[in-house]
Design a protein around this motif. Structure first.
Motif, PDB file in Angstrom:
ATOM      1  N   ARG A 120      18.816   2.724  38.220  1.00 37.07           N
ATOM      2  CA  ARG A 120      17.249   2.371  37.993  1.00 37.07           C
ATOM      3  C   ARG A 120      16.461   2.820  38.225  1.00 37.07           C
ATOM      4  NH1 ARG A 120      14.373  -0.364  42.025  1.00 37.07           N
ATOM      5  NH2 ARG A 120      16.137  -2.549  41.665  1.00 37.07           N
ATOM      6  N   LEU A 121      15.445   4.319  37.985  1.00 38.84           N
ATOM      7  CA  LEU A 121      14.427   4.827  37.751  1.00 38.84           C
ATOM      8  C   LEU A 121      12.577   3.891  38.203  1.00 38.84           C
ATOM      9  CD1 LEU A 121      16.855   6.356  36.748  1.00 38.84           C
ATOM     10  CD2 LEU A 121      15.255   8.202  37.617  1.00 38.84           C
ATOM     11  N   MET A 122      12.261   3.840  38.693  1.00 38.10           N
ATOM     12  CA  MET A 122      10.786   4.379  38.407  1.00 38.10           C
ATOM     13  C   MET A 122       9.573   5.012  38.614  1.00 38.10           C
ATOM     14  SD  MET A 122      10.364   0.432  38.039  1.00 38.10           S
ATOM     15  CE  MET A 122       8.603   0.740  38.443  1.00 38.10           C
ATOM     16  N   VAL A 123       9.319   5.501  37.020  1.00 34.88           N
ATOM     17  CA  VAL A 123       8.632   6.755  37.235  1.00 34.88           C
ATOM     18  C   VAL A 123       7.416   6.547  36.575  1.00 34.88           C
ATOM     19  CG1 VAL A 123      10.872   7.820  35.953  1.00 34.88           C
ATOM     20  CG2 VAL A 123       9.680   7.127  34.265  1.00 34.88           C
ATOM     21  N   LYS A 124       6.618   7.568  36.545  1.00 37.23           N
ATOM     22  CA  LYS A 124       5.503   8.114  35.424  1.00 37.23           C
ATOM     23  C   LYS A 124       5.148   7.573  34.405  1.00 37.23           C
ATOM     24  CE  LYS A 124       3.068   9.758  39.770  1.00 37.23           C
ATOM     25  NZ  LYS A 124       1.938  10.686  39.847  1.00 37.23           N
ATOM     26  N   ASP A 125       4.394   6.846  33.736  1.00 37.57           N
ATOM     27  CA  ASP A 125       4.720   6.610  32.109  1.00 37.57           C
ATOM     28  C   ASP A 125       3.272   8.099  31.812  1.00 37.57           C
ATOM     29  OD1 ASP A 125       4.972   5.786  29.714  1.00 37.57           O
ATOM     30  OD2 ASP A 125       3.752   4.476  29.710  1.00 37.57           O
ATOM     31  N   LYS A 126       4.261   8.980  31.518  1.00 39.12           N
ATOM     32  CA  LYS A 126       3.750  10.360  30.518  1.00 39.12           C
ATOM     33  C   LYS A 126       4.858  11.334  29.952  1.00 39.12           C
ATOM     34  CE  LYS A 126       3.661  13.167  34.795  1.00 39.12           C
ATOM     35  NZ  LYS A 126       2.887  13.886  35.489  1.00 39.12           N
ATOM     36  N   PRO A 127       4.377  11.628  29.061  1.00 43.23           N
ATOM     37  CA  PRO A 127       5.378  12.770  28.138  1.00 43.23           C
ATOM     38  C   PRO A 127       6.281  13.318  29.425  1.00 43.23           C
ATOM     39  CG  PRO A 127       3.405  12.685  27.164  1.00 43.23           C
ATOM     40  CD  PRO A 127       2.794  12.032  28.409  1.00 43.23           C
ATOM     41  N   GLY A 128       7.498  13.534  29.028  1.00 38.31           N
ATOM     42  CA  GLY A 128       8.438  14.703  29.043  1.00 38.31           C
ATOM     43  C   GLY A 128       8.974  14.204  31.278  1.00 38.31           C
ATOM     44  N   VAL A 129       8.502  13.074  31.042  1.00 36.80           N
ATOM     45  CA  VAL A 129       9.163  12.212  32.363  1.00 36.80           C
ATOM     46  C   VAL A 129      10.833  12.106  32.318  1.00 36.80           C
ATOM     47  CG1 VAL A 129       9.391  11.144  34.176  1.00 36.80           C
ATOM     48  CG2 VAL A 129       7.428  11.669  33.737  1.00 36.80           C
ATOM     49  N   ILE A 130      11.485  11.522  31.592  1.00 42.74           N
ATOM     50  CA  ILE A 130      12.367  11.755  30.798  1.00 42.74           C
ATOM     51  C   ILE A 130      13.619  12.781  30.999  1.00 42.74           C
ATOM     52  CG2 ILE A 130      14.891  10.266  29.160  1.00 42.74           C
ATOM     53  CD1 ILE A 130      12.320   7.622  29.113  1.00 42.74           C
ATOM     54  N   ALA A 131      13.181  12.966  29.597  1.00 43.80           N
ATOM     55  CA  ALA A 131      13.223  14.306  29.405  1.00 43.80           C
ATOM     56  C   ALA A 131      13.905  15.500  30.839  1.00 43.80           C
ATOM     57  CB  ALA A 131      12.470  15.720  28.797  1.00 43.80           C
ATOM     58  N   SER A 132      12.770  15.382  31.587  1.00 42.87           N
ATOM     59  CA  SER A 132      13.179  16.308  33.047  1.00 42.87           C
ATOM     60  C   SER A 132      14.167  15.816  33.504  1.00 42.87           C
ATOM     61  CB  SER A 132      12.304  16.662  33.771  1.00 42.87           C
ATOM     62  OG  SER A 132      11.203  16.792  33.401  1.00 42.87           O
ATOM     63  N   VAL A 133      14.719  14.615  33.849  1.00 42.84           N
ATOM     64  CA  VAL A 133      15.512  13.393  33.994  1.00 42.84           C
ATOM     65  C   VAL A 133      16.903  13.628  33.827  1.00 42.84           C
ATOM     66  CG1 VAL A 133      16.414  11.130  35.113  1.00 42.84           C
ATOM     67  CG2 VAL A 133      14.275  11.424  35.741  1.00 42.84           C
ATOM     68  N   THR A 134      16.691  13.156  32.443  1.00 43.66           N
ATOM     69  CA  THR A 134      18.121  14.549  32.004  1.00 43.66           C
ATOM     70  C   THR A 134      18.628  14.974  32.243  1.00 43.66           C
ATOM     71  OG1 THR A 134      17.356  14.142  29.241  1.00 43.66           O
ATOM     72  CG2 THR A 134      17.595  11.403  30.416  1.00 43.66           C
ATOM     73  N   ALA A 135      17.970  16.346  32.167  1.00 48.20           N
ATOM     74  CA  ALA A 135      18.218  17.322  32.090  1.00 48.20           C
ATOM     75  C   ALA A 135      19.163  18.063  33.485  1.00 48.20           C
ATOM     76  CB  ALA A 135      17.432  18.369  31.966  1.00 48.20           C
ATOM     77  N   ILE A 136      18.482  17.192  34.417  1.00 45.60           N
ATOM     78  CA  ILE A 136      18.790  17.815  35.786  1.00 45.60           C
ATOM     79  C   ILE A 136      20.220  17.191  36.203  1.00 45.60           C
ATOM     80  CG2 ILE A 136      18.684  16.474  38.288  1.00 45.60           C
ATOM     81  CD1 ILE A 136      16.065  16.908  37.793  1.00 45.60           C
ATOM     82  N   LEU A 137      20.485  15.415  35.125  1.00 42.11           N
ATOM     83  CA  LEU A 137      22.072  15.041  35.244  1.00 42.11           C
ATOM     84  C   LEU A 137      22.792  16.039  34.306  1.00 42.11           C
ATOM     85  CD1 LEU A 137      20.680  11.569  33.753  1.00 42.11           C
ATOM     86  CD2 LEU A 137      21.895  12.335  36.807  1.00 42.11           C
TER      87      LEU A 137
END
Length: 441
Positions: free
Chosen positions: A362-379
């Motif tokens: 569970r992550l708390m992230v800023k609501d802006k484009p590309g955030v989830i893509a950055s997280v899944t790229a690291i995974l």
């Protein structure tokens, strides 16, 4: 010997329950054993409190030393709790040729490896069924009922306080702090609940179960331990939406080459389990232990894990086991840790980094484009694939909760990925990591 004379250390909740059974059930016990078990003496600092029990035939003292060395005591029951002076009293009783029974999981987890050989050298027995699971005969089941099996896993809900809190949070959608306060008011949780809610109590019990399952030494200090204090009502809701329920589990598994076990995995933490699994149905303050073996498959032991009557029942069951063979038949009892002493080994504990598991993030992230893509790229860089991803509604702070379920990976691999993820500018809080057990029965 047609009588076993018992001395009791501690007349608190459990001690009073033990005294009650020994006095009120004396005829039943005699019929089962063919001999008498008599409470001769009891020690407690407070001898003035009314306990609703006729102790007129019992010698009362405020000095436990009078009991552990007394000539008219055959078996000492320790219900003081904690490490000291409980260890000293039990050791002294054994040194004086007296059997010992205890409900003290901390004592066995920390000092069992010292007390077992002492008891053997004196030709006496030490019983501790009540130390794990209260009134549930899970140690006896593991030691005796499953003795013909190579144990494949042990899962346990071993702390009623934590299970009560998690159940209330789920049923009422309540916050952890509010339910903890209610648990304290009801007497389920202590004023300082750390021992329970941070998993220490469960770790004591798991270390005993794991050592008994795999013929290892007890290694409480090596149990990976996390508690439930970081769990939120939102996490419980998210888990439910994904088909899981959160339980504080103690988990033990063997590792090795083929049938040869050389390492033992021991961990205590909040765990996602399938909502339709047996262990997920264990609610309120109940405990459960699931033992899986290569021949017996899955077995489950369920019941009250604490309280006066269930725990006292387990204590007296140990007394009765020892009474059956007293005074000189201790060799007819199963070894206290299920394996003969010379076959118990100093097995290594599997490194936390090498544990393989599925995860809830569970992550708390800023609501802006590309955030989830950055997280899944690291995974993806760490070869961690996702089973599910759920983005929640935006908070007033404009942060968004993102919940992910991963497929299996190692703890070390996941932690390496998380260390990069928390470094992202868009990630606003530490990542909550929970482990998931999809194969629990």
């Amino acid at each position: 010997m047609n009588e076993v004379r018992v001395g009791l250390l501690g007349l608190g909740t459990i001690g009073t329950g033990v005294a009650r059974i020994l006095i009120e059930q004396q005829e039943l016990i005699s019929r089962r054993l063919g001999k008498n078990v008599r409470l001769v003496a009891a020690a407690d600092r407070d001898l003035k409190t009314e306990r609703g029990l006729d102790l007129s035939g019992v010698r009362l003292t405020d000095d436990a030393s009078d009991i552990v060395t007394a000539d008219d005591i055959d078996l000492v029951v320790e219900l003081i709790g904690g490490y000291e002076p409980a260890r000293t009293f039990v050791a002294t009783a054994l040194e004086n040729g007296k059997h010992a029974v205890t409900a003290n999981k901390a004592l066995i987890a920390k000092h069992g490896e010292e007390l077992f050989p002492l008891a053997a050298s004196k030709g006496v027995a030490i019983g501790f069924e009540a130390a794990v699971g209260g009134g549930i005969p899970c140690l006896k089941a593991l030691r005796e009922g499953c003795a013909a099996n190579a144990v494949e896993s042990v899962y346990g809900i071993l702390n009623g306080t934590c299970n009560f809190i998690l159940t209330k949070m789920e049923n009422e959608g309540a916050d952890y702090a509010d339910v903890l306060k209610e648990a304290q008011e009801l007497g389920y949780a202590e004023a300082d609940p750390t021992f329970d809610v941070e998993g220490i109590d469960t770790a004591h019990k798991l270390s005993i179960l794991a050592a008994m399952a795999y013929g290892s030494k007890i290694k409480f200090d090596e149990v990976f331990t996390e508690g439930i204090s970081k769990i939120t009502a939102a996490d419980i809701e998210s888990a439910s939406e994904l088909g899981y329920r959160i339980k504080l589990l103690g988990i033990a598994k063997p590792h090795g080459d083929g049938s040869v076990v050389d390492k033992v995995e021991m961990r205590v933490h909040p765990t996602l389990v399938p909502v339709n699994s047996q262990i997920a149905q264990v609610s309120d303050s109940y405990n459960a232990v699931q033992v899986s073996g290569d021949f017996v498959e899955h077995t489950m032991y369920f019941g009250r894990g604490a309280g006066e009557r269930p725990t006292a029942s387990a204590v007296v069951a140990d007394i009765m086991d020892i009474a059956r063979v007293s005074p000189d038949g201790v060799e007819y009892l199963a070894p206290p840790m299920a394996y003969v002493a010379e076959e118990r080994r100093d097995l290594q504990t599997l490194s936390v980094a090498d544990i393989e598991c599925e995860y809830y993030l569970r992550l708390m992230v800023k609501d802006k484009p590309g955030v989830i893509a950055s997280v899944t790229a690291i995974l993806a860089d760490h070869r961690i694939s996702l089973e599910a991803l759920n983005q929640k509604e935006r908070h007033a702070s404009h942060a968004v909760a993102v919940v992910m379920l991963t497929h299996e990976t190692t703890e070390g691999n996941l932690q390496a990925a998380i260390s990069r993820i928390v470094g992202l500018e868009a990630v606003e809080e530490d990542v909550l990591i929970l482990r998931k057990e999809s194969t629990v029965a």
